[in-house]
Design a protein around this motif. Structure first.
Motif, PDB file in Angstrom:
ATOM      1  N   UNK A   8      85.179  23.629  29.139  1.00  0.00           N
ATOM      2  CA  UNK A   8      85.778  22.321  28.861  1.00  0.00           C
ATOM      3  C   UNK A   8      85.848  21.493  30.133  1.00  0.00           C
ATOM      4  N   UNK A   9      85.581  20.199  29.970  1.00  0.00           N
ATOM      5  CA  UNK A   9      85.750  19.286  31.082  1.00  0.00           C
ATOM      6  C   UNK A   9      87.202  18.885  31.174  1.00  0.00           C
ATOM      7  N   UNK A  10      87.433  17.586  31.223  1.00  0.00           N
ATOM      8  CA  UNK A  10      88.810  17.144  31.219  1.00  0.00           C
ATOM      9  C   UNK A  10      88.986  15.769  31.806  1.00  0.00           C
ATOM     10  N   UNK A  11      90.245  15.403  31.897  1.00  0.00           N
ATOM     11  CA  UNK A  11      90.654  14.118  32.460  1.00  0.00           C
ATOM     12  C   UNK A  11      91.300  14.375  33.812  1.00  0.00           C
ATOM     13  N   UNK A  12      90.836  13.662  34.820  1.00  0.00           N
ATOM     14  CA  UNK A  12      91.364  13.849  36.170  1.00  0.00           C
ATOM     15  C   UNK A  12      91.477  12.488  36.841  1.00  0.00           C
ATOM     16  N   UNK A  13      92.434  12.369  37.724  1.00  0.00           N
ATOM     17  CA  UNK A  13      92.600  11.122  38.459  1.00  0.00           C
ATOM     18  C   UNK A  13      91.574  11.016  39.575  1.00  0.00           C
ATOM     19  N   UNK A  14      91.264   9.804  39.933  1.00  0.00           N
ATOM     20  CA  UNK A  14      90.343   9.571  41.044  1.00  0.00           C
ATOM     21  C   UNK A  14      90.863  10.283  42.292  1.00  0.00           C
ATOM     22  N   UNK A  15      89.931  10.913  42.993  1.00  0.00           N
ATOM     23  CA  UNK A  15      90.293  11.695  44.167  1.00  0.00           C
ATOM     24  C   UNK A  15      90.554  13.153  43.868  1.00  0.00           C
ATOM     25  N   UNK A  16      90.663  13.478  42.604  1.00  0.00           N
ATOM     26  CA  UNK A  16      90.946  14.844  42.205  1.00  0.00           C
ATOM     27  C   UNK A  16      89.707  15.712  42.139  1.00  0.00           C
ATOM     28  N   UNK A  17      89.924  16.940  41.686  1.00  0.00           N
ATOM     29  CA  UNK A  17      88.847  17.922  41.613  1.00  0.00           C
ATOM     30  C   UNK A  17      88.787  18.557  40.239  1.00  0.00           C
ATOM     31  N   UNK A  18      87.612  19.055  39.920  1.00  0.00           N
ATOM     32  CA  UNK A  18      87.394  19.733  38.651  1.00  0.00           C
ATOM     33  C   UNK A  18      86.240  20.712  38.854  1.00  0.00           C
ATOM     34  N   UNK A  19      86.340  21.870  38.215  1.00  0.00           N
ATOM     35  CA  UNK A  19      85.265  22.847  38.295  1.00  0.00           C
ATOM     36  C   UNK A  19      84.721  23.113  36.900  1.00  0.00           C
ATOM     37  N   UNK A  20      83.441  22.874  36.740  1.00  0.00           N
ATOM     38  CA  UNK A  20      82.768  23.194  35.488  1.00  0.00           C
ATOM     39  C   UNK A  20      82.035  24.521  35.626  1.00  0.00           C
ATOM     40  N   UNK A  21      81.970  25.237  34.525  1.00  0.00           N
ATOM     41  CA  UNK A  21      81.151  26.443  34.500  1.00  0.00           C
ATOM     42  C   UNK A  21      80.238  26.401  33.280  1.00  0.00           C
ATOM     43  N   UNK A  22      79.192  27.167  33.352  1.00  0.00           N
ATOM     44  CA  UNK A  22      78.211  27.228  32.265  1.00  0.00           C
ATOM     45  C   UNK A  22      77.780  28.685  32.137  1.00  0.00           C
ATOM     46  N   UNK A  23      78.090  29.264  31.002  1.00  0.00           N
ATOM     47  CA  UNK A  23      77.749  30.660  30.755  1.00  0.00           C
ATOM     48  C   UNK A  23      76.451  30.755  29.969  1.00  0.00           C
ATOM     49  N   UNK A 117      77.043  20.085  26.349  1.00  0.00           N
ATOM     50  CA  UNK A 117      77.681  19.018  27.103  1.00  0.00           C
ATOM     51  C   UNK A 117      79.202  19.109  27.067  1.00  0.00           C
ATOM     52  N   UNK A 118      79.817  18.607  28.123  1.00  0.00           N
ATOM     53  CA  UNK A 118      81.273  18.585  28.208  1.00  0.00           C
ATOM     54  C   UNK A 118      81.707  17.283  28.872  1.00  0.00           C
ATOM     55  N   UNK A 119      82.757  16.683  28.332  1.00  0.00           N
ATOM     56  CA  UNK A 119      83.197  15.375  28.802  1.00  0.00           C
ATOM     57  C   UNK A 119      84.061  15.507  30.051  1.00  0.00           C
ATOM     58  N   UNK A 120      83.726  14.712  31.046  1.00  0.00           N
ATOM     59  CA  UNK A 120      84.548  14.574  32.246  1.00  0.00           C
ATOM     60  C   UNK A 120      84.937  13.105  32.366  1.00  0.00           C
ATOM     61  N   UNK A 121      86.222  12.848  32.446  1.00  0.00           N
ATOM     62  CA  UNK A 121      86.723  11.487  32.564  1.00  0.00           C
ATOM     63  C   UNK A 121      87.571  11.384  33.815  1.00  0.00           C
ATOM     64  N   UNK A 122      87.237  10.419  34.660  1.00  0.00           N
ATOM     65  CA  UNK A 122      87.969  10.199  35.898  1.00  0.00           C
ATOM     66  C   UNK A 122      88.673   8.849  35.789  1.00  0.00           C
ATOM     67  N   UNK A 123      89.969   8.871  35.869  1.00  0.00           N
ATOM     68  CA  UNK A 123      90.747   7.637  35.740  1.00  0.00           C
ATOM     69  C   UNK A 123      91.026   7.048  37.123  1.00  0.00           C
ATOM     70  N   UNK A 124      91.089   5.742  37.160  1.00  0.00           N
ATOM     71  CA  UNK A 124      91.322   5.055  38.447  1.00  0.00           C
ATOM     72  C   UNK A 124      92.804   4.876  38.715  1.00  0.00           C
TER      73      UNK A 124
END
Length: 124
Positions: A8-23, A117-124
């Motif tokens: 799963x992707x996710x919603x993160x604020x600008x400047x943040x971090x996220x780790x995606x994986x793919x099995x 595919x997985x959604x990644x959303x970065x909010x400002x």
């Protein structure tokens, strides 16, 4: 045949971090170079990063270089995309893909299998 399932992707604020994986399924994961691509609304799917079958070579789009890191664990049939210093323009659906062969290409036409595919959303 290779099946790819992104985390799963996710919603993160600008400047943040996220780790995606793919099995990946199958016993030949280490025979494939792996890539990450992304597609924003109204835009074409674009190259993000790729890693060779051994993990010894990587390549990045200029837009993510220095912020994103691709890696893989062949023992676990998994590829990762660590995304740091995220920007609103990184918002997209992210796809992992597998390319059979010795190269680690940027062109999406050279990839044989794709995840859903997985959604990644970065909010400002």
């Amino acid at each position: 045949q290779v099946q790819l399932v992104e985390s799963d992707g996710g919603l993160v604020q600008a400047g943040g971090s996220l780790r995606l994986s793919c099995a990946a399924s199958g016993r030949t994961f280490s025979s494939y170079a792996m890539g990450w691509f992304r597609q924003a609304p109204g835009k074409e799917r674009e190259f993000v990063a790729t890693i060779s079958w051994s993990g010894g070579s990587t390549d990045y789009a200029d837009s993510v270089k220095g912020r994103f890191t691709i890696s893989r664990d062949n023992a676990k049939n998994t590829v990762f995309l660590q995304m740091n210093s995220l920007k609103p323009e990184d918002t997209a659906v992210y796809y992992c893909a597998a390319h059979y062969g010795a190269s680690w290409p940027r062109s999406r036409s050279e990839y044989d299998y794709w995840g859903q595919g997985t959604q990644v959303t970065v909010s400002s």
